[in-house]
Design an enzyme around this catalytic site. Structure first.
Site, PDB file in Angstrom:
ATOM      1  CE  LYS A 150      14.119 -12.173  33.588  1.00  0.00           C
ATOM      2  NZ  LYS A 150      15.245 -12.590  32.741  1.00  0.00           N
ATOM      3  N   GLY A 155      17.710 -10.889  13.681  1.00  0.00           N
ATOM      4  CA  GLY A 155      17.982  -9.991  14.811  1.00  0.00           C
ATOM      5  C   GLY A 155      19.479  -9.805  14.969  1.00  0.00           C
ATOM      6  N   GLY A 194      21.344  -7.738  16.799  1.00  0.00           N
ATOM      7  CA  GLY A 194      21.599  -6.847  17.935  1.00  0.00           C
ATOM      8  C   GLY A 194      22.889  -7.252  18.617  1.00  0.00           C
TER       9      GLY A 194
HETATM   10  P1  NAD Z   1      19.149  -6.598  21.206  1.00  0.00           P
HETATM   11  O1  NAD Z   1      18.001  -5.760  21.619  1.00  0.00           O
HETATM   12  O2  NAD Z   1      20.525  -6.049  21.269  1.00  0.00           O
HETATM   13  O3  NAD Z   1      18.939  -7.112  19.698  1.00  0.00           O
HETATM   14  C1  NAD Z   1      17.727  -7.529  19.195  1.00  0.00           C
HETATM   15  C2  NAD Z   1      17.724  -7.173  17.711  1.00  0.00           C
HETATM   16  O4  NAD Z   1      16.560  -7.735  17.121  1.00  0.00           O
HETATM   17  C3  NAD Z   1      17.677  -5.666  17.437  1.00  0.00           C
HETATM   18  O5  NAD Z   1      18.673  -5.330  16.488  1.00  0.00           O
HETATM   19  C4  NAD Z   1      16.267  -5.440  16.892  1.00  0.00           C
HETATM   20  O6  NAD Z   1      16.209  -4.387  15.934  1.00  0.00           O
HETATM   21  C5  NAD Z   1      15.981  -6.782  16.255  1.00  0.00           C
HETATM   22  N1  NAD Z   1      14.563  -7.085  16.131  1.00  0.00           N
HETATM   23  C6  NAD Z   1      13.552  -6.782  16.973  1.00  0.00           C
HETATM   24  N2  NAD Z   1      12.383  -7.252  16.486  1.00  0.00           N
HETATM   25  C7  NAD Z   1      12.687  -7.898  15.343  1.00  0.00           C
HETATM   26  C8  NAD Z   1      11.924  -8.616  14.403  1.00  0.00           C
HETATM   27  N3  NAD Z   1      10.608  -8.768  14.516  1.00  0.00           N
HETATM   28  N4  NAD Z   1      12.582  -9.151  13.349  1.00  0.00           N
HETATM   29  C9  NAD Z   1      13.910  -9.013  13.172  1.00  0.00           C
HETATM   30  N5  NAD Z   1      14.690  -8.336  14.039  1.00  0.00           N
HETATM   31  C10 NAD Z   1      14.081  -7.788  15.097  1.00  0.00           C
HETATM   32  O7  NAD Z   1      19.030  -7.945  22.057  1.00  0.00           O
HETATM   33  P2  NAD Z   1      20.172  -9.003  22.353  1.00  0.00           P
HETATM   34  O8  NAD Z   1      20.823  -8.684  23.637  1.00  0.00           O
HETATM   35  O9  NAD Z   1      21.009  -9.176  21.120  1.00  0.00           O
HETATM   36  O10 NAD Z   1      19.293 -10.320  22.610  1.00  0.00           O
HETATM   37  C11 NAD Z   1      18.676 -10.992  21.520  1.00  0.00           C
HETATM   38  C12 NAD Z   1      17.786 -12.092  22.060  1.00  0.00           C
HETATM   39  O11 NAD Z   1      18.568 -13.021  22.815  1.00  0.00           O
HETATM   40  C13 NAD Z   1      16.678 -11.609  23.009  1.00  0.00           C
HETATM   41  O12 NAD Z   1      15.552 -12.414  22.836  1.00  0.00           O
HETATM   42  C14 NAD Z   1      17.267 -11.841  24.385  1.00  0.00           C
HETATM   43  O13 NAD Z   1      16.260 -12.044  25.360  1.00  0.00           O
HETATM   44  C15 NAD Z   1      18.059 -13.123  24.150  1.00  0.00           C
HETATM   45  N6  NAD Z   1      19.171 -13.302  25.083  1.00  0.00           N
HETATM   46  C16 NAD Z   1      20.158 -12.375  25.128  1.00  0.00           C
HETATM   47  C17 NAD Z   1      21.232 -12.562  26.002  1.00  0.00           C
HETATM   48  C18 NAD Z   1      22.363 -11.570  26.074  1.00  0.00           C
HETATM   49  O14 NAD Z   1      23.418 -11.904  26.641  1.00  0.00           O
HETATM   50  N7  NAD Z   1      22.234 -10.377  25.497  1.00  0.00           N
HETATM   51  C19 NAD Z   1      21.288 -13.697  26.813  1.00  0.00           C
HETATM   52  C20 NAD Z   1      20.256 -14.650  26.718  1.00  0.00           C
HETATM   53  C21 NAD Z   1      19.203 -14.423  25.841  1.00  0.00           C
END
Ligand code: NAD
Length: 361
Positions: free
Chosen positions: A87, A187, A189
């Site tokens: 990382k 969440g 996202g």
């Molecule tokens: P993102 O930033 O696109 O989405 C996160 C969402 O969570 C946002 O819409 C945000 O408004 C919302 N959010 C933030 N704080 C919040 C809270 N307290 N309560 C409710 N909603 C809240 O991120 P992502 O890419 O969708 O990733 C989501 C999670 O999955 C993260 O923890 C990330 O580390 C993990 N992850 C993502 C991937 C990937 O491929 N994107 C891979 C492995 C792990």
């Protein structure tokens, strides 16, 4: 992965986490201050995203990179990939401090590691940033699809989480059909939206929550989900809770409130304390799909990019998360240990087995 309790010195921290190498990258001309942590390379080159974050202290940055790189070792191992764990963190505010020279300088530090570390995007970085790093080194993935990369990994991550949810449902209900099952997705996202789509396509009842209420309303309407307030999600009587926002949402307080029988989502490090809360969930009879097992789709996507695999192969590898989750649940049940402990055991066994292969002629 037990949480180490080091005496504060850097070497004792490396020893406690079992790290092989940590590289501090400093370049006053571009303002670059970064740390690359290489945890274990038994299975292959250390792979892990580059996070850019305004850490309060350098000690916080080190702690984060050590913790995250170790979990990458486990994620790659349990997914069956030939990658080690690494990382990188860049210390700074991604909105203000991120520049082309800074990223390219960082790329040169990666280049100097001669393939021992390969990176991708993470919090605070994106495919465009990976493109800058690519200008200096080939050891980067997740560059845009338009230039031959694998692009946004989120749909693949969501598919892996979906397979993990199905594996848990199979364990509890005897079949993996999600029709009529109720799921809270916290969440909405990049991953959460894709997951909501997959769940609704299988006629699951979805409660969606997000702190961004405007976006939440639009997405709920688009997929026929019910938007719920983030503050009330633990009061909802749903079968499954899918944390897809932040880590550490599963702690002593929330476990007391939880009404679900399954927890399975994409957020990293969902348990505030792996040992304590893993055991609490076991005792309460809540099935927890370890996050690093079911959110491995993103890493699989990058691995496919490195190996030149087809989209079909990427999807196959991601669908294997179903079986990987089943194996974790089986071991947890047969040994009466938490699912996270079971996952750690499986990952550690693969690393130990391959170490023997590599040490023998
Ligand atoms: P993102 O930033 O696109 O989405 C996160 C969402 O969570 C946002 O819409 C945000 O408004 C919302 N959010 C933030 N704080 C919040 C809270 N307290 N309560 C409710 N909603 C809240 O991120 P992502 O890419 O969708 O990733 C989501 C999670 O999955 C993260 O923890 C990330 O580390 C993990 N992850 C993502 C991937 C990937 O491929 N994107 C891979 C492995 C792990």
């Amino acid at each position: 992965m037990p949480v180490p309790n080091p005496d504060g010195s850097i070497f004792s921290q490396l020893e406690a986490y079992g790290h092989k190498k940590v590289v501090y990258c400093s370049d006053p001309d571009t303002g670059l201050k970064a740390i690359i942590a290489i945890h274990d390379t038994t299975l292959g080159p250390a792979f892990g995203g580059t996070r850019m974050w305004a850490y309060k202290t350098e000690a916080d940055a080190l702690q984060d990179v050590l913790r995250l790189s170790k979990s990458m070792t486990y994620k790659a191992a349990i997914t069956g990939l030939n990658l080690g764990g690494g990382k990188a963190v860049i210390i700074g505010d991604a909105r203000k401090d991120k520049t082309e020279p800074l990223l390219r300088k960082f790329g040169r530090f990666i280049k100097n590691l001669n393939g021992e570390f390969i990176t991708a995007e993470d919090v605070g970085t994106n495919p465009r940033d990976m493109e800058y790093i690519r200008m200096e080194t080939q050891f980067v993935t997740g560059v845009p699809e338009s230039i031959g990369g694998s692009g946004d990994p989120s749909p693949i991550t969501a598919l892996g989480v979906f397979m993990g949810i199905k594996a848990c449902v199979k364990e509890l209900y005897g079949n993996d059909n999600l029709t009529g099952k109720s799921i809270i997705v916290q969440g909405i996202g990049h991953v959460g939206e894709n997951l909501v789509k997959l769940l609704r396509d299988e006629n699951a009842k979805v409660y969606a929550s997000d702190i961004n209420e405007e976006g939440l309303g639009q997405i709920a309407k688009k997929y026929g989900a019910e938007a719920v307030s983030n503050s009330t999600i633990f009061d909802i009587d749903a079968d499954i809770y899918a944390p897809c926002a932040l880590g550490a949402t599963i702690n002593t307080q929330t476990i007391k409130k939880l009404k679900c029988s399954i927890i399975a989502g994409s957020a990293n490090n969902q348990l505030e304390d792996e040992v304590v809360h893993g055991k609490m969930l076991l005792d309460k009879g809540i099935l927890f799909a370890p996050d690093y097992v079911i959110n491995a789709g993103g890493v699989i996507n990058c691995y496919s990019e490195l190996m030149g695999f087809s989209k079909k192969r990427t999807l196959q590898l991601t669908e294997n998360i179903y079986e990987a989750t089943r194996n974790v649940l089986k071991l947890s049940k047969s040994e009466n240990i938490s699912t996270i402990e079971a996952a750690n055991k499986i990952a550690e066994k693969r690393i130990a087995d391959i170490k023997k292969v590599k040490s023998s002629y």
